[in-house]
Design a protein around this motif. Structure first.
Motif, PDB file in Angstrom:
ATOM      1  N   ARG A 137       0.829  -1.205   0.000  1.00  9.76           N
ATOM      2  CA  ARG A 137       0.000   0.000   0.000  1.00  9.76           C
ATOM      3  C   ARG A 137       0.863   1.254   0.000  1.00  9.76           C
ATOM      4  O   ARG A 137       0.640   2.190  -0.782  1.00  9.76           O
ATOM      5  CB  ARG A 137      -0.906  -0.033   1.236  1.00  9.76           C
ATOM      6  N   GLN A 180     -13.425   5.289   0.194  1.00  8.61           N
ATOM      7  CA  GLN A 180     -13.564   6.128  -0.993  1.00  8.61           C
ATOM      8  C   GLN A 180     -14.796   7.007  -0.834  1.00  8.61           C
ATOM      9  O   GLN A 180     -15.678   6.657  -0.051  1.00  8.61           O
ATOM     10  CB  GLN A 180     -13.710   5.237  -2.247  1.00  8.61           C
ATOM     11  N   ARG A 201      -9.721   9.121  -1.387  1.00 13.87           N
ATOM     12  CA  ARG A 201      -8.465   9.016  -2.120  1.00 13.87           C
ATOM     13  C   ARG A 201      -8.642   9.429  -3.577  1.00 13.87           C
ATOM     14  O   ARG A 201      -7.857  10.206  -4.119  1.00 13.87           O
ATOM     15  CB  ARG A 201      -7.965   7.563  -2.070  1.00 13.87           C
ATOM     16  N   ALA A 256      -5.308   9.486   2.979  1.00 12.67           N
ATOM     17  CA  ALA A 256      -6.390   8.595   2.562  1.00 12.67           C
ATOM     18  C   ALA A 256      -5.848   7.252   2.097  1.00 12.67           C
ATOM     19  O   ALA A 256      -6.454   6.203   2.370  1.00 12.67           O
ATOM     20  CB  ALA A 256      -7.196   9.250   1.433  1.00 12.67           C
ATOM     21  N   TYR A 257      -4.703   7.269   1.414  1.00 12.46           N
ATOM     22  CA  TYR A 257      -4.163   6.012   0.865  1.00 12.46           C
ATOM     23  C   TYR A 257      -3.575   5.152   1.982  1.00 12.46           C
ATOM     24  O   TYR A 257      -3.957   3.982   2.156  1.00 12.46           O
ATOM     25  CB  TYR A 257      -3.100   6.305  -0.193  1.00 12.46           C
ATOM     26  N   ARG A 262       3.923   1.475  -0.991  1.00 16.26           N
ATOM     27  CA  ARG A 262       4.650   1.538  -2.260  1.00 16.26           C
ATOM     28  C   ARG A 262       3.751   2.048  -3.388  1.00 16.26           C
ATOM     29  O   ARG A 262       4.201   2.801  -4.255  1.00 16.26           O
ATOM     30  CB  ARG A 262       5.206   0.162  -2.611  1.00 16.26           C
ATOM     31  N   ARG A 263       2.496   1.646  -3.399  1.00 14.12           N
ATOM     32  CA  ARG A 263       1.585   2.166  -4.427  1.00 14.12           C
ATOM     33  C   ARG A 263       1.387   3.666  -4.261  1.00 14.12           C
ATOM     34  O   ARG A 263       1.311   4.406  -5.235  1.00 14.12           O
ATOM     35  CB  ARG A 263       0.228   1.453  -4.331  1.00 14.12           C
ATOM     36  N   HIS A 308       3.560   5.729  -2.985  1.00 18.01           N
ATOM     37  CA  HIS A 308       4.808   6.355  -3.424  1.00 18.01           C
ATOM     38  C   HIS A 308       4.834   6.482  -4.956  1.00 18.01           C
ATOM     39  O   HIS A 308       5.207   7.526  -5.496  1.00 18.01           O
ATOM     40  CB  HIS A 308       5.986   5.507  -2.931  1.00 18.01           C
ATOM     41  N   ALA A 333      -6.060   3.921   4.376  1.00 21.23           N
ATOM     42  CA  ALA A 333      -7.123   3.118   3.763  1.00 21.23           C
ATOM     43  C   ALA A 333      -8.499   3.681   4.100  1.00 21.23           C
ATOM     44  O   ALA A 333      -9.431   2.947   4.399  1.00 21.23           O
ATOM     45  CB  ALA A 333      -7.021   1.651   4.185  1.00 21.23           C
ATOM     46  N   LEU A 334      -8.630   5.025   4.055  1.00 20.62           N
ATOM     47  CA  LEU A 334      -9.928   5.657   4.315  1.00 20.62           C
ATOM     48  C   LEU A 334     -10.920   5.267   3.229  1.00 20.62           C
ATOM     49  O   LEU A 334     -10.520   4.957   2.101  1.00 20.62           O
ATOM     50  CB  LEU A 334      -9.770   7.181   4.337  1.00 20.62           C
TER      51      LEU A 334
END
Lengths: 153, 153, 153
Positions: free
Chosen positions: C69, C125, C128, C118-119, C71-72, C74, C122-123
């Motif tokens: 998560r 949608q 994000r 948000a990312y 890394r995505r 980033h 993991a808030l």
């Protein structure tokens, strides 16, 4: 040559040289990936293995640890060299001492070359971790200087 | 408008135009990824499939070859367009001929547009490989010119 | 300080400040990744788990959802912050109003900070998705302005 103003500044010349060197180093990761893909026979796109038999295709469409290693190194370059290039440009424009600027640029360039050798060669830690951290700290120092000179929120 | 010095230089205007065009092309990969994710029903984050039944969630949290293809193309853009934009800026500041600069910028922009079409459309090789190499060579040529003008180690 | 011309321009100062802030935010993703890799015990390189028993090695060389998560996030930063920094530089050179420029820069910086929260958190949608789109639109607006001022094909 009206634009020569920037190019007459020694700090900016030094920035141009080192930014180009680290970008060239990053560009070299592309042929290195291609070399490992071809020698290891590990591809990812269907069209790259066209004209092979079904069986061969299956064998060649796979992940190879050496290829993935080079690709991770390339991504790490993007994550660290791009911030250096951007922050370094602004840093050069804040008018630092030439000697101080050269120190930052040289340490960063050396750290990234060490990082690539440590990553692609799979050298024992902490060689890779340390070289990555050194480059990261140099960029952060330059960012601190830029903010302390330009802060305009 | 004190800053207009740079913007009065024709080479810099040409650089600004082409750098913006290739960056816009890269920006378009984001909605393209979103489009493929939605039409193919392939997501990667739990929160993107909230409110679905457990069974549907499992189906939608998966890799899809079309989505991965667009993402690889996006990453390749980052690896090639960002170096072009950085080296191109320094190259424009070295005061090249307008015609020579335009040639570099146009060939690069064309190569990246061809690359995207070849990659996303899965056209037969060597269309994708060749267009990628052409862009890579243009950036390397500009880097060579920057180093030969500014070398200050 | 011959180079001070650029740094006397208020719009350019504002650009330098916000470009450095968002780059620093991106740089922070590296220690965050390291933190998650260490606390979750999820590594990717053989040399990072040297000195462990074979069994432990197998356990530690794995993907972890929290690490992936970050890394995505980033990578999404790279895909969005780098275009902002490049287009923002050219935009600042086109001589916009200070208030208009500050509006663009502030909204972008805020959108990227919200996006990261948000990312990584993991808030639900669309927090994000929305924050990502806002940043994307700001960059596109600046690109439109650059093209309308500099268009020189």
């Amino acid at each position: 040559m009206k634009m020569a103003h920037l190019m007459e500044d020694e700090v900016f010349l030094a920035y141009s040289t080192y930014a180009t060197i680290v970008i060239l180093k990053m560009l070299l990761m592309a042929p290195m990936t291609a070399y490992f893909r071809i020698t290891r026979g590990a591809f990812v796109n269907e069209e790259d293995v066209a004209g092979k038999s079904e069986e061969e295709k299956k064998k060649m469409l796979r992940l190879n640890p050496d290829v993935e290693r080079v690709r991770r190194c390339h991504l790490n370059d993007l994550e660290n060299i791009v911030p250096f290039v951007v922050v370094g440009l602004l840093y050069a424009l804040t008018g630092p001492d030439l000697s101080s600027a050269l120190l930052h640029f040289r340490v960063f360039a050396a750290s990234r070359i060490c990082h690539t050798i440590a990553y692609v060669g799979a050298l024992p830690q902490p060689s890779r971790g340390l070289s990555c951290i050194v480059g990261w700290v140099v960029t952060s120092c330059m960012a601190y200087r830029v903010l302390s000179v330009t802060l305009h929120l």
